[in-house]
Design a protein around this motif. Sequence first.
Motif, PDB file in Angstrom:
ATOM      1  N   VAL A  97       0.833  -1.208   0.000  1.00 54.78           N
ATOM      2  CA  VAL A  97       0.000   0.000   0.000  1.00 54.78           C
ATOM      3  C   VAL A  97       0.873   1.267   0.000  1.00 54.78           C
ATOM      4  CG1 VAL A  97      -2.046  -1.092   1.010  1.00 54.78           C
ATOM      5  CG2 VAL A  97      -0.435   0.079   2.502  1.00 54.78           C
ATOM      6  N   LEU A  98       2.034   1.199   0.654  1.00 56.93           N
ATOM      7  CA  LEU A  98       2.942   2.359   0.606  1.00 56.93           C
ATOM      8  C   LEU A  98       3.471   2.558  -0.804  1.00 56.93           C
ATOM      9  CD1 LEU A  98       5.027   1.825   3.896  1.00 56.93           C
ATOM     10  CD2 LEU A  98       3.371   3.651   3.472  1.00 56.93           C
ATOM     11  N   ASP A  99       3.843   1.460  -1.435  1.00 55.48           N
ATOM     12  CA  ASP A  99       4.384   1.519  -2.800  1.00 55.48           C
ATOM     13  C   ASP A  99       3.334   2.091  -3.758  1.00 55.48           C
ATOM     14  OD1 ASP A  99       6.628   0.029  -4.673  1.00 55.48           O
ATOM     15  OD2 ASP A  99       4.636  -0.071  -5.588  1.00 55.48           O
ATOM     16  N   PHE A 100       2.090   1.670  -3.588  1.00 57.92           N
ATOM     17  CA  PHE A 100       1.022   2.119  -4.488  1.00 57.92           C
ATOM     18  C   PHE A 100       0.629   3.572  -4.210  1.00 57.92           C
ATOM     19  CE2 PHE A 100      -3.474   2.151  -5.994  1.00 57.92           C
ATOM     20  CZ  PHE A 100      -3.203   1.886  -7.331  1.00 57.92           C
ATOM     21  N   ALA A 101       0.698   3.954  -2.927  1.00 62.58           N
ATOM     22  CA  ALA A 101       0.194   5.275  -2.539  1.00 62.58           C
ATOM     23  C   ALA A 101       1.223   6.389  -2.722  1.00 62.58           C
ATOM     24  CB  ALA A 101      -0.241   5.235  -1.071  1.00 62.58           C
TER      25      ALA A 101
END
Length: 461
Positions: free
Chosen positions: A341-345
Motif C-alpha cells: 500500500v505504501l508503494d502504491f500510494a
Amino acid sequence: MEDIIALCKRRGFIYPSSEIYGGMAAVYDYGPYGVLLKNNIQDAWWKNMVQYRQDVIGLDSGIFMHPTTWKASGHVESFSDPQIDCRVCNNRIRADHMLKKYGYDFDRVSVEEINKTLSELSAKGKLHCDKCGSTDMTEARDFNLLVRTNFGSPVGALKDMKEEDVVYARGETCQGIYLNFKNILDSMRVKLPFGIAQVGKAFRNEIVARQFIFRTREFEQMELQYFVHPRDMAQKFDYWIEERMKWYFDVLCISKENLRLKKHDKLAHYAKSAYDIQYNFKSLNGFDEIEGVHQRGDWDLTRHSKFSGHELDYTDPTTKEKFVPHIMETSVGLNRLVFMVLDFAFKKEELSNGKSRVVLQLPPSIAPIKAAVFPLQKDEKLANAAKNIYTNLCKEFSVEYDDAGNIGKMYRRQDEIGTPFCLTIDYQSLEDNTITIRERDTMRQVRVATSESASYIKDKL
Ligand code: GAP
C-alpha cells in the motif's frame, strides 16, 4: 525504494531494528504511524474474512508448538532455500534469486540442479558476489528456514543445547490451526465447509535481507484455513481466489492492472495446487508475490493424525460419512501488504506554483490518521477552538492536533503521512462556527459547519 524507506523513517512509519547497535538485518520496528497503518489493514482483513462471514471463526494460537509439529508438517525436512556464500566478504546469497538475474527461473529446484548451472556460469567467469564482486563463491547448500531456540535448557551455551530441548518459533501460523482442529470441532457448532482464521507472528531464517519489509525474518501472517469435503475443493478454491482479488480491488483500492494471479508450476511439499497473487511493486521493479492461495489437500490433518496418534477427521452429521477434510488456504504477510500500500500510494507531485510535494494517497479507511486539526496561526483563541474540535473528533477516529509550523508546512507533513483531511480554524470560524476542510488528493478546500465536520469525514471514510 530509497524514497519510501526514507519517508518511513523520517515520518515515523518504520525503523530498522536495533539501529543503535548497528541494526539487525531483515527485522523492522513499526513506529507510531506504521503500527496504525498495519492495524488498519489487519482490521480490514479480519472484518472481511471473519466478522462479515458466518462460516469462518477466529483463533490465536501460540507461537511455540510441540516440536513434533514441525516434523509432522514436513518443515524440519523440507523447508529450505539454497544458499551460497562469498568466501571473500562472507555475503550470503539465495542461489535461486541470484540465478534469476541471469534469466533462470529456479523456484523450488533441487540444489544439485542449481549447482550444475552455477558451475557452468562460474566456468565462464560470469558468477560473482553482488556485494564485493569476488568470483570465489561456495557451492549452493540447502539452508533450513526454521528459527530454532530452546525451552528448559539449563544455563549454558546455546551450542550445548540438546536436541530434545529444541523448540521452533513457528514458520507459518496455520500449524496452530491444524493442532486445534479437534478442539474447534468439539467446542464450536461448526459444519463443513468452514474456516479458521488467524493473524500472528511467524519467523523464518531468510537468507536475503535487502528488500525492506518485503522479506523479513519476523513477520505477521494472516491466514485462513478453509475445511471442505474433497469433492467441493475445486469450486471453493476458485471462489476464494476471486474473493481475495476482490478484497485488494475494493478495500485496498489497488488498480486492476497492478495485480495478477500466477499459477505455481512447482509446488511446496504440502500443496496440490497453488496460485500467487502478485502486485506490481514500483520499488522492486516488477510483479512479486503478496499472497498465496493453496490447496493443501489432506496433507496436514493426515500427518498430524499420524504423528500425534489422534484422529483428525470429520463425520458428516447427515450422511454419517467419516473423512479427513481437505484444506484450502489463503496466506498473506501483513508487512508485505504494508509495503504494497505504501508503494502504491507514494507519489511525488509537481504543483502549479512550481513547488513539489510528496503525498501518500492511501485509501482513507486505512490511513493512520484520518484528520488533522490546525489553528490558522498562533493565537490562543484559535488554538482553544481548534483543541475543542480535536477533542470531539478523536472520540470518533484517529486525529492529530498540530500548531507547530506555518499552514503550508503542516499540510506537507500530513500529505506525507497520508492524512486524507485537514481542518483549519480561522477567525471566521470564531464568528460563524465553520471550518475549512482540505482534501489531501485534490487539495480542494470546502467550508463546512463545525458541527458537521465529523459526519463529513465519516461519509468520506
Ligand atoms: N502457510 C502457507 C505459507 O506460509 P508461504 O508461501 O510460505 O505459505 C505465505 O507464505 C505468505 O506469507 C507469502 O505470500 C507472503 O505474503 C508472506 N511471507 C512469507 N515469507 C515472508 C517473509 N519472510 N517476510 C514477509 N512475508 C512473508
